[in-house]
Design an enzyme around this catalytic site. Structure first.
Site, PDB file in Angstrom:
ATOM      1  N   ASP A  50      -0.111  -5.982   0.246  1.00 46.02           N
ATOM      2  CA  ASP A  50      -1.356  -6.360  -0.416  1.00 46.02           C
ATOM      3  C   ASP A  50      -1.075  -7.642  -1.189  1.00 46.02           C
ATOM      4  O   ASP A  50      -0.015  -7.788  -1.801  1.00 46.02           O
ATOM      5  CB  ASP A  50      -1.821  -5.269  -1.376  1.00 46.02           C
ATOM      6  CG  ASP A  50      -2.320  -4.031  -0.655  1.00 46.02           C
ATOM      7  OD1 ASP A  50      -3.058  -4.187   0.333  1.00 46.02           O
ATOM      8  OD2 ASP A  50      -1.969  -2.917  -1.066  1.00 46.02           O
TER       9      ASP A  50
ATOM     10  N   HIS B 155      -4.029  -0.887  -5.959  1.00 46.15           N
ATOM     11  CA  HIS B 155      -4.398  -2.068  -6.739  1.00 46.15           C
ATOM     12  C   HIS B 155      -4.641  -1.720  -8.208  1.00 46.15           C
ATOM     13  O   HIS B 155      -4.156  -2.400  -9.105  1.00 46.15           O
ATOM     14  CB  HIS B 155      -5.658  -2.719  -6.177  1.00 46.15           C
ATOM     15  CG  HIS B 155      -5.592  -3.104  -4.740  1.00 46.15           C
ATOM     16  ND1 HIS B 155      -4.431  -3.215  -4.008  1.00 46.15           N
ATOM     17  CD2 HIS B 155      -6.585  -3.427  -3.880  1.00 46.15           C
ATOM     18  CE1 HIS B 155      -4.707  -3.588  -2.771  1.00 46.15           C
ATOM     19  NE2 HIS B 155      -6.012  -3.719  -2.660  1.00 46.15           N
ATOM     20  N   GLU B 156      -5.426  -0.674  -8.424  1.00 45.82           N
ATOM     21  CA  GLU B 156      -5.780  -0.277  -9.793  1.00 45.82           C
ATOM     22  C   GLU B 156      -4.543   0.125 -10.589  1.00 45.82           C
ATOM     23  O   GLU B 156      -4.428  -0.163 -11.778  1.00 45.82           O
ATOM     24  CB  GLU B 156      -6.775   0.892  -9.760  1.00 45.82           C
ATOM     25  CG  GLU B 156      -8.076   0.587  -9.053  1.00 45.82           C
ATOM     26  CD  GLU B 156      -8.049   0.802  -7.529  1.00 45.82           C
ATOM     27  OE1 GLU B 156      -9.130   0.751  -6.927  1.00 45.82           O
ATOM     28  OE2 GLU B 156      -6.955   1.015  -6.940  1.00 45.82           O
TER      29      GLU B 156
ATOM     30  N   VAL C  52       5.726 -12.542 -24.399  1.00 42.33           N
ATOM     31  CA  VAL C  52       6.510 -12.357 -23.186  1.00 42.33           C
ATOM     32  C   VAL C  52       7.058 -13.704 -22.715  1.00 42.33           C
ATOM     33  O   VAL C  52       6.375 -14.722 -22.765  1.00 42.33           O
ATOM     34  CB  VAL C  52       5.679 -11.663 -22.074  1.00 42.33           C
ATOM     35  CG1 VAL C  52       4.530 -12.530 -21.594  1.00 42.33           C
ATOM     36  CG2 VAL C  52       6.565 -11.262 -20.906  1.00 42.33           C
ATOM     37  N   GLU C  53       8.294 -13.690 -22.292  1.00 42.07           N
ATOM     38  CA  GLU C  53       8.946 -14.896 -21.773  1.00 42.07           C
ATOM     39  C   GLU C  53       8.523 -15.052 -20.317  1.00 42.07           C
ATOM     40  O   GLU C  53       8.548 -14.101 -19.541  1.00 42.07           O
ATOM     41  CB  GLU C  53      10.464 -14.746 -21.919  1.00 42.07           C
ATOM     42  CG  GLU C  53      11.241 -16.014 -21.664  1.00 42.07           C
ATOM     43  CD  GLU C  53      11.453 -16.284 -20.191  1.00 42.07           C
ATOM     44  OE1 GLU C  53      11.241 -17.445 -19.786  1.00 42.07           O
ATOM     45  OE2 GLU C  53      11.801 -15.353 -19.449  1.00 42.07           O
ATOM     46  N   SER C  54       8.122 -16.254 -19.927  1.00 44.43           N
ATOM     47  CA  SER C  54       7.464 -16.461 -18.630  1.00 44.43           C
ATOM     48  C   SER C  54       8.377 -16.232 -17.424  1.00 44.43           C
ATOM     49  O   SER C  54       7.917 -15.711 -16.409  1.00 44.43           O
ATOM     50  CB  SER C  54       6.824 -17.843 -18.565  1.00 44.43           C
ATOM     51  OG  SER C  54       7.793 -18.849 -18.705  1.00 44.43           O
TER      52      SER C  54
ATOM     53  N   CYS D 242       0.868  -1.175   0.000  1.00 39.56           N
ATOM     54  CA  CYS D 242       0.000   0.000   0.000  1.00 39.56           C
ATOM     55  C   CYS D 242       0.906   1.227   0.000  1.00 39.56           C
ATOM     56  O   CYS D 242       1.818   1.326   0.833  1.00 39.56           O
ATOM     57  CB  CYS D 242      -0.906   0.002   1.231  1.00 39.56           C
ATOM     58  SG  CYS D 242      -1.852   1.532   1.410  1.00 39.56           S
TER      59      CYS D 242
END
Length: 153
Positions: free
Chosen positions: A61, A95-96, A76-78, A54
């Site tokens: 969070d 969060h957003e 994207v490579e994992s 936060c």
């Protein structure tokens, strides 16, 4: 065999010792060429152990982050994605913001036809937050898909 050596040249995280960044690190993201650029297909990632802080209280969070995309030229490579998501662990963001930043960084990395990112954050103070962001390439059917999925989310 030649394709494998070319792929190894593109990717530095895969097969190397793992270095965890201690704060937000978009530079760890790596992409490789999509071997099926003429096909529309979904790639989905699920990160059930995402953490961030936060930005006001500094408290952790916890979330499940879901990423789904339809690739175009790059993917994207994992392992790099894992390291990138881990870099939020000590990063202060709402969060957003986390969900939108993740989506924008992946768009910048690979310019997918379509992408969506969902954050399923665990409750704090008795309330859960589930931010959702998506994007479809402008002027294409994927833009219409993004609009439809957003309006029906």
């Amino acid at each position: 065999m030649r394709q494998d050596s070319e792929l190894k040249e593109q990717l530095s995280a895969l097969g190397a010792a793992t270095e965890y960044k201690q704060d937000y690190a978009p530079e760890v993201l790596e992409a490789f060429d999509n071997k099926h650029p003429m096909n529309d297909y979904w790639v989905q990632f699920n990160c059930p152990e995402f953490t961030s802080l936060c930005p006001i209280t500094g408290q952790p969070d916890f979330a499940e982050i879901k990423i789904s995309y339809i690739p175009e030229i790059k993917m994207v490579e994992s392992k790099s994605l894992k390291l990138y998501l881990f870099s939020f662990r000590n990063h202060g963001a709402f969060h957003e913001d986390c969900v939108n930043v993740i989506m924008k960084d992946l768009i910048k990395l690979m310019n997918p036809r379509y992408i969506e990112v969902t954050g399923i954050f665990t409750p704090r103070g008795g309330i859960s937050i589930y931010p959702y962001a998506n994007f479809g390439q402008p002027g294409t059917k994927y833009e219409k898909i993004a609009e439809h999925r957003l309006m029906n989310h």
